[in-house]
Design a protein around this motif. Sequence first.
Motif, PDB file in Angstrom:
ATOM      1  N   MET A 109      16.237  32.004 -28.228  1.00  0.00           N
ATOM      2  CA  MET A 109      16.902  32.911 -29.145  1.00  0.00           C
ATOM      3  C   MET A 109      16.684  32.490 -30.594  1.00  0.00           C
ATOM      4  SD  MET A 109      20.819  34.056 -29.261  1.00  0.00           S
ATOM      5  CE  MET A 109      21.500  34.613 -30.767  1.00  0.00           C
ATOM      6  N   TRP A 110      16.893  31.168 -30.890  1.00  0.00           N
ATOM      7  CA  TRP A 110      16.715  30.716 -32.272  1.00  0.00           C
ATOM      8  C   TRP A 110      15.260  30.834 -32.708  1.00  0.00           C
ATOM      9  CZ3 TRP A 110      20.527  30.615 -35.398  1.00  0.00           C
ATOM     10  CH2 TRP A 110      21.803  30.344 -34.939  1.00  0.00           C
ATOM     11  N   GLY A 111      14.350  30.697 -31.751  1.00  0.00           N
ATOM     12  CA  GLY A 111      12.934  30.863 -32.073  1.00  0.00           C
ATOM     13  C   GLY A 111      12.628  32.276 -32.520  1.00  0.00           C
ATOM     14  N   GLU A 112      13.264  33.240 -31.875  1.00  0.00           N
ATOM     15  CA  GLU A 112      13.063  34.638 -32.256  1.00  0.00           C
ATOM     16  C   GLU A 112      13.653  34.928 -33.631  1.00  0.00           C
ATOM     17  OE1 GLU A 112      14.577  37.187 -29.214  1.00  0.00           O
ATOM     18  OE2 GLU A 112      13.436  36.193 -27.641  1.00  0.00           O
ATOM     19  N   VAL A 113      14.826  34.354 -33.914  1.00  0.00           N
ATOM     20  CA  VAL A 113      15.456  34.549 -35.226  1.00  0.00           C
ATOM     21  C   VAL A 113      14.585  33.933 -36.316  1.00  0.00           C
ATOM     22  CG1 VAL A 113      17.460  33.948 -36.635  1.00  0.00           C
ATOM     23  CG2 VAL A 113      17.778  34.694 -34.270  1.00  0.00           C
ATOM     24  N   LYS A 114      14.077  32.714 -36.066  1.00  0.00           N
ATOM     25  CA  LYS A 114      13.197  32.070 -37.047  1.00  0.00           C
ATOM     26  C   LYS A 114      11.936  32.898 -37.274  1.00  0.00           C
ATOM     27  CE  LYS A 114      12.780  27.478 -36.939  1.00  0.00           C
ATOM     28  NZ  LYS A 114      12.591  26.127 -36.350  1.00  0.00           N
ATOM     29  N   LYS A 115      11.390  33.437 -36.204  1.00  0.00           N
ATOM     30  CA  LYS A 115      10.177  34.257 -36.311  1.00  0.00           C
ATOM     31  C   LYS A 115      10.461  35.532 -37.116  1.00  0.00           C
ATOM     32  CE  LYS A 115       6.687  36.458 -33.421  1.00  0.00           C
ATOM     33  NZ  LYS A 115       6.268  36.758 -32.045  1.00  0.00           N
ATOM     34  N   LEU A 116      11.601  36.147 -36.856  1.00  0.00           N
ATOM     35  CA  LEU A 116      11.978  37.364 -37.574  1.00  0.00           C
ATOM     36  C   LEU A 116      12.191  37.086 -39.063  1.00  0.00           C
ATOM     37  CD1 LEU A 116      12.800  40.382 -37.377  1.00  0.00           C
ATOM     38  CD2 LEU A 116      15.136  39.595 -37.046  1.00  0.00           C
ATOM     39  N   LEU A 117      12.907  35.995 -39.373  1.00  0.00           N
ATOM     40  CA  LEU A 117      13.131  35.642 -40.780  1.00  0.00           C
ATOM     41  C   LEU A 117      11.824  35.294 -41.481  1.00  0.00           C
ATOM     42  CD1 LEU A 117      16.418  33.539 -40.613  1.00  0.00           C
ATOM     43  CD2 LEU A 117      16.100  35.781 -41.646  1.00  0.00           C
ATOM     44  N   LYS A 118      10.962  34.543 -40.814  1.00  0.00           N
ATOM     45  CA  LYS A 118       9.678  34.181 -41.406  1.00  0.00           C
ATOM     46  C   LYS A 118       8.839  35.418 -41.689  1.00  0.00           C
ATOM     47  CE  LYS A 118       5.700  31.210 -40.714  1.00  0.00           C
ATOM     48  NZ  LYS A 118       5.025  30.259 -39.838  1.00  0.00           N
ATOM     49  N   GLN A 119       8.831  36.344 -40.747  1.00  0.00           N
ATOM     50  CA  GLN A 119       8.083  37.580 -40.926  1.00  0.00           C
ATOM     51  C   GLN A 119       8.664  38.414 -42.075  1.00  0.00           C
ATOM     52  OE1 GLN A 119       8.301  40.240 -37.617  1.00  0.00           O
ATOM     53  NE2 GLN A 119       6.731  41.630 -38.422  1.00  0.00           N
ATOM     54  N   ALA A 120       9.987  38.484 -42.167  1.00  0.00           N
ATOM     55  CA  ALA A 120      10.624  39.270 -43.223  1.00  0.00           C
ATOM     56  C   ALA A 120      10.342  38.668 -44.597  1.00  0.00           C
ATOM     57  CB  ALA A 120      12.123  39.357 -42.981  1.00  0.00           C
ATOM     58  N   PHE A 121      10.395  37.330 -44.695  1.00  0.00           N
ATOM     59  CA  PHE A 121      10.157  36.687 -45.988  1.00  0.00           C
ATOM     60  C   PHE A 121       8.692  36.746 -46.399  1.00  0.00           C
ATOM     61  CE2 PHE A 121      14.147  33.933 -45.484  1.00  0.00           C
ATOM     62  CZ  PHE A 121      14.893  34.844 -46.214  1.00  0.00           C
ATOM     63  N   GLU A 122       7.785  36.720 -45.446  1.00  0.00           N
ATOM     64  CA  GLU A 122       6.366  36.822 -45.777  1.00  0.00           C
ATOM     65  C   GLU A 122       5.992  38.245 -46.168  1.00  0.00           C
ATOM     66  OE1 GLU A 122       4.285  35.286 -42.419  1.00  0.00           O
ATOM     67  OE2 GLU A 122       4.653  33.193 -42.979  1.00  0.00           O
ATOM     68  N   THR A 123       6.611  39.219 -45.527  1.00  0.00           N
ATOM     69  CA  THR A 123       6.304  40.617 -45.812  1.00  0.00           C
ATOM     70  C   THR A 123       6.916  41.057 -47.136  1.00  0.00           C
ATOM     71  OG1 THR A 123       6.352  41.038 -43.441  1.00  0.00           O
ATOM     72  CG2 THR A 123       6.368  42.944 -44.874  1.00  0.00           C
ATOM     73  N   TYR A 124       8.141  40.611 -47.396  1.00  0.00           N
ATOM     74  CA  TYR A 124       8.860  40.983 -48.617  1.00  0.00           C
ATOM     75  C   TYR A 124       9.272  39.715 -49.365  1.00  0.00           C
ATOM     76  CZ  TYR A 124       9.269  45.240 -45.858  1.00  0.00           C
ATOM     77  OH  TYR A 124       8.992  46.338 -45.096  1.00  0.00           O
ATOM     78  N   PRO A 125       8.405  39.183 -50.248  1.00  0.00           N
ATOM     79  CA  PRO A 125       8.715  37.902 -50.897  1.00  0.00           C
ATOM     80  C   PRO A 125       9.922  37.962 -51.833  1.00  0.00           C
ATOM     81  CG  PRO A 125       6.689  38.829 -51.772  1.00  0.00           C
ATOM     82  CD  PRO A 125       7.107  39.699 -50.637  1.00  0.00           C
ATOM     83  N   THR A 126      10.245  39.114 -52.371  1.00  0.00           N
ATOM     84  CA  THR A 126      11.402  39.185 -53.271  1.00  0.00           C
ATOM     85  C   THR A 126      12.713  39.104 -52.507  1.00  0.00           C
ATOM     86  OG1 THR A 126      11.277  41.594 -53.225  1.00  0.00           O
ATOM     87  CG2 THR A 126      10.202  40.479 -55.058  1.00  0.00           C
ATOM     88  N   ARG A 127      12.666  39.369 -51.233  1.00  0.00           N
ATOM     89  CA  ARG A 127      13.884  39.243 -50.425  1.00  0.00           C
ATOM     90  C   ARG A 127      14.322  37.778 -50.337  1.00  0.00           C
ATOM     91  NH1 ARG A 127      13.524  43.388 -45.309  1.00  0.00           N
ATOM     92  NH2 ARG A 127      13.359  45.283 -46.560  1.00  0.00           N
TER      93      ARG A 127
END
Length: 87
Positions: free
Chosen positions: A1-19
């Motif tokens: 579960m934590w791996g999925e959350v980390k993956k989601l956060l990493k993807q969101a921060f890489e896609t939208y750097p201002t976030r």
Amino acid sequence: MWGEVKKLLKQAFETYPTRKLGFIGGVICGVAILIFGVFNTLFAFFCGIIGLYIGSRFEEGDDLIDKTLKALENSVPERFKYWKYFN
């Protein structure tokens, strides 16, 4: 579960750097409010905004000291103009 959350956060921060910047700013603001209180935090942010404005004016080459002294010279009554700054 934590791996999925980390993956989601990493993807969101890489896609939208201002976030990332907004998230970090929000966390810092929330922690400051919890530690110092609302009004102290607002005062600190207000002072920071004033400092940012003054710094940007100096960076652009404005001479704020001369402008301030000229504004004082125009607004000070004649009886006080014998001081050294208004000569």
